[in-house]
Scaffold this motif. Structure first.
Motif, mmCIF file in Angstrom:
data_model
loop_
_atom_site.group_PDB
_atom_site.id
_atom_site.type_symbol
_atom_site.label_atom_id
_atom_site.label_comp_id
_atom_site.label_asym_id
_atom_site.label_seq_id
_atom_site.Cartn_x
_atom_site.Cartn_y
_atom_site.Cartn_z
ATOM 1 N N HIS A 1 0.821 -1.213 0.000
ATOM 2 C CA HIS A 1 0.000 0.000 0.000
ATOM 3 C C HIS A 1 0.856 1.265 0.000
ATOM 4 N N LEU A 2 2.184 1.115 0.202
ATOM 5 C CA LEU A 2 3.091 2.249 0.095
ATOM 6 C C LEU A 2 3.633 2.396 -1.322
ATOM 7 N N GLY A 3 3.296 1.457 -2.177
ATOM 8 C CA GLY A 3 3.758 1.518 -3.558
ATOM 9 C C GLY A 3 5.068 0.813 -3.794
ATOM 10 N N ILE A 4 5.541 0.021 -2.826
ATOM 11 C CA ILE A 4 6.785 -0.723 -2.997
ATOM 12 C C ILE A 4 6.510 -2.203 -2.754
ATOM 13 N N GLY A 5 7.266 -3.053 -3.431
ATOM 14 C CA GLY A 5 7.026 -4.485 -3.315
ATOM 15 C C GLY A 5 7.679 -5.110 -2.102
ATOM 16 N N LYS A 6 8.903 -4.664 -1.789
ATOM 17 C CA LYS A 6 9.626 -5.233 -0.660
ATOM 18 C C LYS A 6 10.603 -4.199 -0.110
ATOM 19 N N ALA A 7 11.087 -4.479 1.079
ATOM 20 C CA ALA A 7 12.057 -3.570 1.698
ATOM 21 C C ALA A 7 13.373 -3.625 0.924
ATOM 22 N N PRO A 8 14.060 -2.505 0.756
ATOM 23 C CA PRO A 8 15.314 -2.505 -0.004
ATOM 24 C C PRO A 8 16.446 -3.164 0.774
ATOM 25 N N ASN A 9 17.464 -3.607 0.045
ATOM 26 C CA ASN A 9 18.684 -4.078 0.683
ATOM 27 C C ASN A 9 19.542 -2.894 1.091
ATOM 28 N N LYS A 10 20.357 -3.116 2.110
ATOM 29 C CA LYS A 10 21.215 -2.046 2.609
ATOM 30 C C LYS A 10 22.131 -1.509 1.513
ATOM 31 N N SER A 11 22.793 -2.397 0.801
ATOM 32 C CA SER A 11 23.749 -1.983 -0.230
ATOM 33 C C SER A 11 23.047 -1.255 -1.378
ATOM 34 N N THR A 12 21.840 -1.684 -1.714
ATOM 35 C CA THR A 12 21.091 -1.056 -2.810
ATOM 36 C C THR A 12 20.710 0.377 -2.450
ATOM 37 N N LEU A 13 20.206 0.570 -1.240
ATOM 38 C CA LEU A 13 19.825 1.911 -0.794
ATOM 39 C C LEU A 13 21.050 2.812 -0.673
ATOM 40 N N SER A 14 22.148 2.259 -0.178
ATOM 41 C CA SER A 14 23.383 3.036 -0.053
ATOM 42 C C SER A 14 23.876 3.498 -1.416
ATOM 43 N N TYR A 15 23.838 2.614 -2.407
ATOM 44 C CA TYR A 15 24.298 2.953 -3.757
ATOM 45 C C TYR A 15 23.397 4.031 -4.370
ATOM 46 N N ALA A 16 22.090 3.888 -4.164
ATOM 47 C CA ALA A 16 21.156 4.868 -4.718
ATOM 48 C C ALA A 16 21.383 6.247 -4.096
ATOM 49 N N ASN A 17 21.596 6.299 -2.790
ATOM 50 C CA ASN A 17 21.830 7.588 -2.125
ATOM 51 C C ASN A 17 23.128 8.235 -2.593
ATOM 52 N N GLU A 18 24.070 7.426 -2.980
ATOM 53 C CA GLU A 18 25.356 7.973 -3.408
ATOM 54 C C GLU A 18 25.326 8.462 -4.852
ATOM 55 N N HIS A 19 24.501 7.840 -5.705
ATOM 56 C CA HIS A 19 24.592 8.121 -7.130
ATOM 57 C C HIS A 19 23.372 8.811 -7.737
ATOM 58 N N ARG A 20 22.193 8.665 -7.150
ATOM 59 C CA ARG A 20 21.024 9.308 -7.749
ATOM 60 C C ARG A 20 20.989 10.791 -7.388
ATOM 61 N N PRO A 21 20.569 11.654 -8.311
ATOM 62 C CA PRO A 21 20.708 13.108 -8.101
ATOM 63 C C PRO A 21 19.864 13.628 -6.938
ATOM 64 N N ALA A 22 20.522 14.345 -6.031
ATOM 65 C CA ALA A 22 19.808 14.956 -4.911
ATOM 66 C C ALA A 22 18.884 16.067 -5.385
ATOM 67 N N LYS A 23 19.162 16.583 -6.579
ATOM 68 C CA LYS A 23 18.325 17.652 -7.142
ATOM 69 C C LYS A 23 16.878 17.186 -7.305
ATOM 70 N N LEU A 24 16.665 15.880 -7.491
ATOM 71 C CA LEU A 24 15.306 15.335 -7.595
ATOM 72 C C LEU A 24 14.498 15.658 -6.351
ATOM 73 N N TYR A 25 15.088 15.467 -5.178
ATOM 74 C CA TYR A 25 14.372 15.675 -3.919
ATOM 75 C C TYR A 25 14.267 17.158 -3.577
ATOM 76 N N GLU A 26 15.213 17.941 -4.062
ATOM 77 C CA GLU A 26 15.090 19.396 -3.924
ATOM 78 C C GLU A 26 13.874 19.890 -4.708
#
Length: 391
Positions: free
Chosen positions: A72-97
């Motif tokens: 109901h949150l729109g996600i299928g499963k909880a992310p893995n630690k390494s996957t979330l870490s990689y996304a935070n490091e490489h996906r543009p922060a400008k998106l959230y701004e």
């Protein structure tokens, strides 16, 4: 059977998926993504902020414990630690701004944050300009060098006094000067900017006066000036003097040759004089003093941000991950301010944040929970299958 989704889901509904998808496409944020989308990253980082998770492990385990409730949150499963870490490091922060300012614009258009407080009669846009420093460990954040053995970043904020939320935010290294960042903000003619003594710059004052941008700040103790005119002081007010002045030093006269106003106010709480400098010549001295007093709202904003959300410890050490966490904290404070406006239970913002943290996955109507948080939802009667007699 629960008739509503969880409180967390009802908060996420304020970020339409089509709007979010357009921002993702604009920034090409899911380039080379393999199953882990930006929406899952947003849900994870908002969970970090609202649930006060201290690490990537707590984020992933916290969402993993709710397995079965994540669809109901729109996600299928909880992310893995390494996957979330990689996304935070490489996906543009400008998106959230962009997401923060898009959501803020929508809340303001719908008057979801309440009308402007009727504190002053004038219709000018009132803003506060200040910065807050976030200390970092230099060994973990070597890119954020501040002092010899200390790191840090600085958030420069232009706060709108209509709803006490930022109009602009600029995140820089902590060693960046405040006054040099003042020109980074776009201001409209007629705006009134209230700021502390750290922004004293005569060239800035001269440019703003020429652009019909007004300011109220503290006068430096070593300022050299001449008194052009003594103005009448209002009775029964904490105003000690009101003067029209002009700077007389060569450089100050070159940068700011216009008439300015010096107002001395008595601070009864701290038993001291406060000397104010402004280019507002038409306002009363009492109003100018009240304007500077209202600057304290930006200090309260920084306090609420640091006390209730995760901006003093970080789940990633790269600059991009830190920026994403700060921007998701600003998104979370926007949601908390909206909830605080809606609630009729007279919560303090800190109590609201702590209670929401404990009830993110509670299945109750959000408005009813805000008004009566300790009430229990009614039990629905069990359905009974009636038997029909055969003739």
């Amino acid at each position: 059977m629960a008739q509503v989704a969880s409180l967390f889901n009802q908060l996420l509904q304020h970020f339409p998926r089509t709007e979010f998808g357009a921002l993702v496409k604009k920034h090409n944020a899911e380039r080379c993504a393999k199953g882990f989308g930006c929406w899952t990253q947003l849900v994870s980082m908002l969970f970090c902020q609202l649930a006060h998770a201290d690490s990537l492990r707590e984020i992933c385990n916290g969402l993993g414990c709710c397995l079965g409730k994540l669809a109901h949150l729109g996600i299928g499963k909880a992310p893995n630690k390494s996957t979330l870490s990689y996304a935070n490091e490489h996906r543009p922060a400008k998106l959230y701004e962009d997401l923060f300012f898009t959501a803020l614009k929508r809340f303001r258009a719908e008057e979801g944050l309440g009308p402007r407080p009727k504190k002053f009669r004038f219709k000018n846009k009132l803003l506060s300009l200040d910065s807050t420093t976030i200390s970092l460990c230099l060994e973990l954040f070597p890119w954020a060098e501040f002092r010899k053995a200390k790191g840090g970043v600085k958030a420069h904020v232009l706060l709108d006094h209509d709803d006490y939320l930022p109009s602009y935010v600029l995140i820089t290294e902590a060693k960046r000067s405040d006054v040099k960042r003042a020109d980074a903000f776009t201001l409209n003619p007629g705006s009134i900017v209230v700021m502390d003594r750290g922004y004293n710059d005569y060239a800035l004052f001269g440019r703003w006066t020429a652009q019909e941008i007004y300011f109220v700040t503290r006068l430096k103790k070593n300022a050299v000036y001449e008194v052009v005119e003594e103005c009448e002081v209002p009775r029964n007010r904490p105003i000690l003097s009101d003067q029209l002045i002009r700077f007389t030093s060569d450089q100050a006269l070159k940068d700011c040759s216009c008439l300015l106003r010096r107002v001395v106010v008595w601070d009864a709480v701290n038993q001291r004089e406060i000397v104010l400098l402004t280019n507002l010549l038409a306002f009363g001295a009492t109003t100018i003093a009240a304007l500077y007093k209202d600057r304290w709202k930006i200090e309260l904003f920084f306090k609420a941000l640091k006390q209730n959300l995760k901006v003093r410890s970080f789940v990633g050490t790269s600059e991009n991950a830190l920026r994403i966490q700060i921007w998701t904290a600003l998104i979370a404070i926007l949601l908390l301010k909206w909830l605080h406006h809606l609630s009729k239970a007279h919560w303090s913002l800190s109590n609201l944040a702590s209670m929401l943290r404990l009830n993110l996955f509670t299945y109750r109507d959000l408005q009813k929970w805000l008004d009566e948080p300790f009430g229990t939802p009614p039990l629905l009667p069990a359905s009974e299958q009636l038997t029909l007699a055969l003739a």
